[in-house]
Design an enzyme around this catalytic site. Structure first.
Site, PDB file in Angstrom:
ATOM      1  N   VAL A   1      13.729 -11.952  15.551  1.00  0.00           N
ATOM      2  CA  VAL A   1      13.370 -13.358  15.762  1.00  0.00           C
ATOM      3  C   VAL A   1      14.502 -14.111  16.458  1.00  0.00           C
ATOM      4  CG1 VAL A   1      12.875 -15.522  14.578  1.00  0.00           C
ATOM      5  CG2 VAL A   1      11.768 -13.424  13.833  1.00  0.00           C
TER       6      VAL A   1
ATOM      7  N   ASP B   1      25.793 -13.444  14.685  1.00  0.00           N
ATOM      8  CA  ASP B   1      25.406 -12.483  13.647  1.00  0.00           C
ATOM      9  C   ASP B   1      26.679 -11.994  12.968  1.00  0.00           C
ATOM     10  OD1 ASP B   1      22.532 -10.760  13.343  1.00  0.00           O
ATOM     11  OD2 ASP B   1      24.309  -9.911  12.368  1.00  0.00           O
TER      12      ASP B   1
ATOM     13  N   THR C   1      10.983 -17.295   8.159  1.00  0.00           N
ATOM     14  CA  THR C   1       9.813 -17.646   7.350  1.00  0.00           C
ATOM     15  C   THR C   1      10.256 -17.885   5.915  1.00  0.00           C
ATOM     16  OG1 THR C   1       8.451 -16.297   8.755  1.00  0.00           O
ATOM     17  CG2 THR C   1       7.543 -16.832   6.593  1.00  0.00           C
TER      18      THR C   1
ATOM     19  N   ASN D   1       0.004 -16.412   8.641  1.00  0.00           N
ATOM     20  CA  ASN D   1       0.113 -14.961   8.468  1.00  0.00           C
ATOM     21  C   ASN D   1      -0.838 -14.441   7.396  1.00  0.00           C
ATOM     22  OD1 ASN D   1       1.840 -14.559  10.529  1.00  0.00           O
ATOM     23  ND2 ASN D   1       3.612 -14.003   9.314  1.00  0.00           N
TER      24      ASN D   1
ATOM     25  N   PHE E   1      -7.812  -9.904  15.876  1.00  0.00           N
ATOM     26  CA  PHE E   1      -7.510  -9.494  14.492  1.00  0.00           C
ATOM     27  C   PHE E   1      -8.747  -9.044  13.730  1.00  0.00           C
ATOM     28  CE2 PHE E   1      -3.015  -9.791  13.471  1.00  0.00           C
ATOM     29  CZ  PHE E   1      -2.551 -10.153  14.720  1.00  0.00           C
TER      30      PHE E   1
ATOM     31  N   GLY F   1       0.625  -3.676   8.596  1.00  0.00           N
ATOM     32  CA  GLY F   1       1.979  -3.357   8.133  1.00  0.00           C
ATOM     33  C   GLY F   1       2.962  -4.248   8.850  1.00  0.00           C
TER      34      GLY F   1
ATOM     35  N   CYS G   1       6.431  -8.646   8.662  1.00  0.00           N
ATOM     36  CA  CYS G   1       5.988 -10.010   8.322  1.00  0.00           C
ATOM     37  C   CYS G   1       4.758 -10.088   7.421  1.00  0.00           C
ATOM     38  CB  CYS G   1       5.750 -10.794   9.603  1.00  0.00           C
ATOM     39  SG  CYS G   1       7.279 -11.059  10.488  1.00  0.00           S
TER      40      CYS G   1
ATOM     41  N   LYS H   1       5.049  -8.988   3.616  1.00  0.00           N
ATOM     42  CA  LYS H   1       5.962  -9.798   2.785  1.00  0.00           C
ATOM     43  C   LYS H   1       5.500 -11.258   2.713  1.00  0.00           C
ATOM     44  CE  LYS H   1       9.686 -11.262   5.892  1.00  0.00           C
ATOM     45  NZ  LYS H   1       9.454 -12.701   5.986  1.00  0.00           N
TER      46      LYS H   1
HETATM   47  C1  UDX Z   1       2.834 -11.081  12.760  1.00  0.00           C
HETATM   48  C2  UDX Z   1       2.085 -12.322  13.264  1.00  0.00           C
HETATM   49  O1  UDX Z   1       1.011 -11.920  14.099  1.00  0.00           O
HETATM   50  C3  UDX Z   1       3.038 -13.247  14.009  1.00  0.00           C
HETATM   51  O2  UDX Z   1       2.374 -14.420  14.410  1.00  0.00           O
HETATM   52  C4  UDX Z   1       4.208 -13.600  13.085  1.00  0.00           C
HETATM   53  O3  UDX Z   1       5.134 -14.412  13.716  1.00  0.00           O
HETATM   54  C5  UDX Z   1       4.882 -12.344  12.587  1.00  0.00           C
HETATM   55  O4  UDX Z   1       3.925 -11.486  11.962  1.00  0.00           O
HETATM   56  P1  UDX Z   1       3.695  -8.787  13.857  1.00  0.00           P
HETATM   57  O5  UDX Z   1       4.300  -8.447  12.542  1.00  0.00           O
HETATM   58  O6  UDX Z   1       4.503  -8.562  15.087  1.00  0.00           O
HETATM   59  O7  UDX Z   1       3.263 -10.342  13.903  1.00  0.00           O
HETATM   60  O8  UDX Z   1       2.366  -7.918  13.978  1.00  0.00           O
HETATM   61  P2  UDX Z   1       0.805  -8.209  14.221  1.00  0.00           P
HETATM   62  O9  UDX Z   1       0.498  -8.087  15.648  1.00  0.00           O
HETATM   63  O10 UDX Z   1       0.369  -9.422  13.520  1.00  0.00           O
HETATM   64  O11 UDX Z   1       0.192  -6.926  13.485  1.00  0.00           O
HETATM   65  C6  UDX Z   1       0.425  -6.722  12.083  1.00  0.00           C
HETATM   66  C7  UDX Z   1      -0.267  -5.474  11.593  1.00  0.00           C
HETATM   67  O12 UDX Z   1      -1.674  -5.634  11.575  1.00  0.00           O
HETATM   68  C8  UDX Z   1       0.007  -4.222  12.424  1.00  0.00           C
HETATM   69  O13 UDX Z   1       0.225  -3.145  11.544  1.00  0.00           O
HETATM   70  C9  UDX Z   1      -1.273  -4.045  13.224  1.00  0.00           C
HETATM   71  O14 UDX Z   1      -1.511  -2.712  13.579  1.00  0.00           O
HETATM   72  C10 UDX Z   1      -2.315  -4.555  12.227  1.00  0.00           C
HETATM   73  N1  UDX Z   1      -3.547  -5.067  12.847  1.00  0.00           N
HETATM   74  C11 UDX Z   1      -3.511  -6.143  13.685  1.00  0.00           C
HETATM   75  C12 UDX Z   1      -4.780  -4.484  12.530  1.00  0.00           C
HETATM   76  O15 UDX Z   1      -4.847  -3.513  11.769  1.00  0.00           O
HETATM   77  N2  UDX Z   1      -5.917  -5.001  13.087  1.00  0.00           N
HETATM   78  C13 UDX Z   1      -5.907  -6.061  13.925  1.00  0.00           C
HETATM   79  O16 UDX Z   1      -6.995  -6.459  14.380  1.00  0.00           O
HETATM   80  C14 UDX Z   1      -4.662  -6.656  14.241  1.00  0.00           C
END
Ligand code: UDX
Length: 451
Positions: free
Chosen positions: A15, A34, A132, A219, A260, A268, A271, A274
């Site tokens: 981030v 850092d 966060t 989230n 989504f 997983g 973010c 948790k």
């Molecule tokens: C997430 C939020 O999207 C972002 O806005 C926030 O700032 C940080 O957390 P990120 O952790 O990078 O971002 O991943 P994201 O793209 O949200 O995917 C999260 C998980 O969901 C992944 O394991 C992905 O494979 C899974 N996923 C996502 C699905 O299984 N199906 C979907 O349709 C979308």
């Protein structure tokens, strides 16, 4: 740029570094801080600590232009910056609450270096939470800074949550859907709006508690959407319906939206897991047990178990079977393996005695650091990984896997079986190519046989 500002970012992880590089790209003068000396040394030498597409290019460009600098000293940044971001980790603590130890330490250190304002010389600073955090953390940060800072220090606390997605972090930061700014004063709102004025995104200005809540609520909602579609996928399997079609059918309703809604092996990453846990925890502490979120978590856990069962249904006994595992990162275009569903599945398959040949375009090195097992071989090529395999399991939807040469794959495998946890292939095409193909929530044989 007209309104370039001085910014300090404390915490140079995913981030902090992305935020720093993007603000510098917009013309601001940014110092990334850092306490990990090795990390700062690497960044100064033009090397990355994480894999994120285009980040290295952006960091190097802005470092050369002297808009982006790196240091281990909080004092340097605090003295010069108008806006000080806190972007340190807020990991999940043992109780399910967010662990705010790093945040508190950094807040204290900022306080100790805040210069006192004098008559005619104001040193007004904004201290912005980027990490966060649970709702009401801003109040604690403010109290903490007041406790340790000079009584003449002039500052405002702001909540400015990040919404970047790993793998597309640059794009999601430079062209965000919205920017959320939680403030207590008009002055703070003005400074923050100026910082982001060239981003061309809607800016939502709220109070601090609401901004903090927006992050957790966003989230958690995304996680809920994923669990919802995964539950639908399980119903589709029982009812012989196709979750792709169902997701399309419901997602084209603009109120629901198509994104989504990809069924798979569950969410997983650092973010979503948790944040759902921390949100459920703070809601309960505030006096509202948010049971919906516990169900979201349950469906997510269950999705992994079901997937391993699917592999067992196909192979029966897993002991001594050779399984190729494609994908180890929690999603494509990242080497991040934190809370990766792929790793959970890997561990489970090893526990059941399977011999695993694993391949991932970017994250084998990360996994090697945490997992060594005599039954686990890391391969540096997809087809080498598939050699002599009884079954190929897809756990991350990397683009490279979608372009698999099926003929070549079939030749190297002992049995042409694919269990796809990310639904990257059309079942019909796989059947035609001579594979036994199982995926999530899509009827494989039925579709082809019906024709
Ligand atoms: C997430 C939020 O999207 C972002 O806005 C926030 O700032 C940080 O957390 P990120 O952790 O990078 O971002 O991943 P994201 O793209 O949200 O995917 C999260 C998980 O969901 C992944 O394991 C992905 O494979 C899974 N996923 C996502 C699905 O299984 N199906 C979907 O349709 C979308």
């Amino acid at each position: 740029m007209e309104h370039n500002m001085k910014v300090a970012i404390i915490g140079s992880g995913h981030v902090g570094l992305v935020t720093g590089a993007c603000l510098a790209e917009k013309g601001h003068q940014v110092v990334c801080i850092d306490n990990n000396q090795a990390k700062i040394r690497m960044l100064k030498a033009g090397r990355m600590t994480i894999y994120e597409p285009d980040l290295l290019k952006l960091v190097k460009k802005n470092y050369r232009a002297k808009r982006l600098t790196f240091t281990t000293k909080i004092s340097t940044g605090v003295k010069s910056a108008e806006v000080i971001f806190i972007a340190v980790g807020t990991p999940l603590g043992e109780t399910g609450a967010a662990d705010l130890t790093q945040l508190e330490r950094v807040a204290r250190e900022i306080a100790e270096h805040l210069p006192p304002s004098r008559k005619g010389k104001s040193h007004y600073k904004i201290i912005a939470e980027k990490s966060t955090v649970p709702v009401q953390t801003g109040e604690n940060v403010k109290a903490c800074i007041k406790r340790y800072a000079s009584p003449k220090a002039q500052f405002d606390i702001v909540s400015n949550p990040e919404f970047l997605q790993e793998g597309t972090a640059i794009k999601t930061t430079l062209q965000p859907d919205r920017i959320v700014i939680g403030v207590e004063s008009k002055r703070a709102a003005r400074v923050m709006c100026k910082l982001y004025e060239t981003f061309g995104a809607p800016i939502i200005v709220t109070d601090i508690n609401s901004a903090e809540l927006i992050k957790h609520a966003s989230n958690a909602f995304l996680a809920m959407k994923i669990s919802y579609v995964n539950a639908l996928a399980n119903i589709c399997e029982l009812a012989k319906a196709d979750v792709h079609k169902v997701a399309q059918g419901i997602g084209t309703d603009k109120r629901i939206g198509l994104s989504f809604l990809k069924a798979g092996i569950g969410y997983g990453g650092y973010c979503l897991p948790k944040d759902v846990a921390a949100f459920a925890h703070i809601a309960e502490r505030l006096g509202y047990p948010f049971n919906l979120l516990y169900e979201v978590q349950r469906i997510n856990r269950d999705q992994r178990t079901r997937f391993v069962k699917k592999i067992e249904d196909e192979l029966w006994v897993l002991k001594d079977k050779t399984i190729t595992l494609l994908g180890l990162s929690f999603k494509p275009d990242t080497d991040d393996i934190r809370e990766s569903p792929a790793l959970e599945i890997l561990r489970e398959l090893l526990a059941k005695g399977a011999r695993i040949r694993a391949y991932d375009p970017k994250s084998c090195a990360q996994v090697k650091k945490v997992l060594a097992h005599k039954m686990l071989t890391y391969c540096n090529n997809l087809y080498v990984a598939a050699k002599g395999s009884h079954c190929l399991v897809i756990a991350t939807d990397w683009a490279e896997f979608k372009q698999l040469d099926l003929k070549r794959l079939k030749k190297v495998m002992t049995h042409p079986t694919i269990i796809d946890g990310r639904n990257i292939f059309e079942p019909e095409r796989m059947k035609k190519a001579g594979f036994t193909y199982r995926c999530i929530g899509r009827p494989y044989e039925q579709i082809a046989d019906r024709k």
